[in-house]
Design a protein around this motif. Sequence first.
Motif, short mmCIF file in Angstrom:
data_model
loop_
_atom_site.label_atom_id
_atom_site.label_comp_id
_atom_site.label_asym_id
_atom_site.label_seq_id
_atom_site.Cartn_x
_atom_site.Cartn_y
_atom_site.Cartn_z
N ASN A 50 -4.07 -3.20 -1.14
CA ASN A 50 -3.94 -2.97 -2.58
C ASN A 50 -4.47 -4.23 -3.28
O ASN A 50 -3.93 -5.31 -3.11
CB ASN A 50 -2.48 -2.72 -2.94
CG ASN A 50 -2.27 -2.55 -4.42
OD1 ASN A 50 -3.22 -2.42 -5.19
ND2 ASN A 50 -1.02 -2.54 -4.84
N THR A 53 -4.02 -2.83 -9.76
CA THR A 53 -3.25 -1.67 -10.20
C THR A 53 -3.72 -1.25 -11.58
O THR A 53 -3.98 -2.11 -12.42
CB THR A 53 -1.74 -2.01 -10.25
OG1 THR A 53 -1.33 -2.44 -8.96
CG2 THR A 53 -0.92 -0.80 -10.65
N ASP A 62 -3.43 2.61 -7.46
CA ASP A 62 -3.89 1.36 -6.87
C ASP A 62 -5.41 1.38 -6.74
O ASP A 62 -6.02 2.44 -6.55
CB ASP A 62 -3.28 1.16 -5.47
CG ASP A 62 -1.79 0.92 -5.54
OD1 ASP A 62 -1.32 0.31 -6.52
OD2 ASP A 62 -1.08 1.35 -4.61
N TYR A 64 -8.09 -0.26 -4.21
CA TYR A 64 -8.03 -0.84 -2.88
C TYR A 64 -9.23 -1.75 -2.60
O TYR A 64 -10.31 -1.55 -3.17
CB TYR A 64 -7.98 0.27 -1.82
CG TYR A 64 -6.77 1.15 -1.98
CD1 TYR A 64 -5.52 0.70 -1.58
CD2 TYR A 64 -6.87 2.40 -2.57
CE1 TYR A 64 -4.39 1.50 -1.75
CE2 TYR A 64 -5.76 3.20 -2.75
CZ TYR A 64 -4.51 2.75 -2.33
OH TYR A 64 -3.41 3.53 -2.51
#
Length: 119
Positions: A50, A53, A62, A64
């Motif tokens: 992660n 956000t 999230d 990534y």
Amino acid sequence: MLKFTAEHEWLKLDGDVAAVGITQHAADQLGDLVFVELPEIGTELAKGDNAATVESVKAASDVYAPLDGEVTEVNQALVDDPSLVNSDPQGAWFFKLKLKTLADADGLLDEAAYQDLIG
């Protein structure tokens, strides 16, 4: 060169540094963004970690890490004005990642493969 992930991130490669953002498809699914949290500069990320956000009026999601690397820069403008992502998703990068292994980018999707994925 633009690459994509199945998790709806895009990467714009410049040597061994990749600017990372979310695709138009992801932005459309999320709706109007109201909050963006970015990683700290210097953070070491592994593929799938992660990294950031985003929150919209619909949901939180999230962003990534698309590949292994170190965060070298973040786009503070998105924290200050999350709507920039909605107005230009593929121009609004979240962070820049110095890739640990540039060749790993070859395993990501090109634009045609990404378009096939989202159908």
